[in-house]
Design an enzyme around this catalytic site. Structure first.
Site: not given
Length: 364
Positions: A43, A338, A341
């Site tokens: 990610s 978040d 991340h």
């Protein structure tokens, strides 16, 4: 006449500087031969591939993700804006943002200058992508092979080989193997000690990098692991008291892994030096993020251990970070967007820290 000429030259220099800078004030590199950026991993570098993959948990194609992206839309990036690879592509002068390979609307020009094959939630351990049903790293390699075939059909085999040999390959993975898998998987902990698991992941990572070289990669960047014990989600889950603090033994696993893979990459490069001349570069993300959390760089942030998005910013990620939960007004005051991340500004600072390595690659 001389003063007039100097004035014209000054204006031309100013115009050249403007033309080679982006909205963030990022001056672009010039006179380099890099043809493309090709990205693999998780990610931290997935620019939207999971939008086109049947995973429910590892998606970010909804607001408030992408709130501060140039289009102010959710692209599938797990951040409020651009990722470090976007800044890298812009700096090299290839494109402003790296598109996901699975986007069906990509043109041959999009493909020529590079794409991301990465998938949020993926890792080197074959069990890791199964947790959230995402694209395994071996499948990402298959997509790259498919990419090469598409390129050959469009521009020919010789030109494709040339472009691949001059491309920058970037691999950013491993965090999920430890955070999502090992430290939350009793079977893995029964099978491996943490030291044994580090070596297990290391072997898989080196094998993947060798596979990239076998497919034509000659300039390969491996992104070292960050202080994973400082992720807000890890702090929330592992803290034993109301006092939020980084979990150092988990961050230590990242430090140890970074040391191991740096040594192995040096050995691999020595073995390949006399054959294909492939070069490997390990970039430090641990140091820059640790500085933002603990060091002098932390003064620039209002909060370093909670995310901007979600209830108290401690556990929201993916579907739990959505338009119905509270979101901070200014994400630039947070290290994390978040619970896992970084924010765009944190990614930018990481990019700036590795820029000297990028400059070295461009000179070689």
């Amino acid at each position: 006449m001389g003063n007039c000429l100097n004035c014209v030259l000054s204006v031309l220099k100013l115009l050249f500087w403007i033309a080679n800078s982006d909205a963030q004030g990022l001056t672009r590199a010039v006179n380099n031969s890099v043809t493309a950026i090709l990205v693999f991993g998780d990610s931290t570098v997935d620019t939207g591939n999971n939008n086109y993959w049947p995973t429910l948990l590892a998606k970010a194609n909804f607001m408030p993700y992408g709130r501060d992206f140039p289009t102010h839309s959710a692209t599938g990036r797990f951040s409020n804006g651009r990722l470090a690879t976007d800044f890298l592509a812009s700096y090299i002068g290839l494109k402003e943002n790296v598109p996901p390979y699975l986007d069906p609307n990509l043109s041959i020009e999009d493909l020529k200058t590079g794409v991301s094959f990465a998938s949020a939630g993926s890792g080197f351990d074959p069990d890791t992508p199964k947790i959230t049903n995402v694209i395994p790293i071996p499948k990402q390699l298959e997509y790259f092979i498919e990419y090469k075939k598409r390129m050959v059909s469009a521009i020919g085999e010789q030109e494709t080989e040339h472009r691949i040999s001059k491309a920058v390959f970037l691999v950013s993975a491993g965090t999920n193997d430890f955070v999502l898998n090992y430290y939350n998987s009793p079977p893995r902990q029964l099978t491996f000690s943490i030291t044994a698991y580090e070596h297990f992941v290391l072997e898989l990572a080196i094998n993947f990098l060798q596979d990239l070289v076998d497919q034509g990669a000659r300039k390969v960047i491996f992104t070292g692991l960050s202080p994973i014990g400082c992720l807000p989600a890890v702090i929330t889950q592992k803290s034993s008291s109301l006092q939020r603090h980084c979990i150092d033994h988990i961050s230590k696993a990242a430090r140890d892994f970074n040391h191991l893979i740096e040594k192995e990459l040096n050995n691999l490069q020595e073995r390949l030096a006399s054959t294909n001349g492939a070069k490997f570069y390990i970039t430090d993300t641990y140091g820059p993020l640790d500085n933002m959390i603990h060091g002098a760089g932390s003064a620039a942030f209002d909060d370093v251990n909670k995310g901007c998005c979600g209830y108290l910013g401690t556990c929201a990620v993916g579907p739990v970070c959505n338009k119905y939960v509270p979101v901070c007004q200014d994400a630039s005051k947070y290290v994390f967007w978040d619970a896992v991340h970084p924010t765009e500004i944190a990614y930018y600072k990481v990019f700036k820290s590795i820029q000297p390595t990028i400059d070295r690659i461009l000179r070689e």
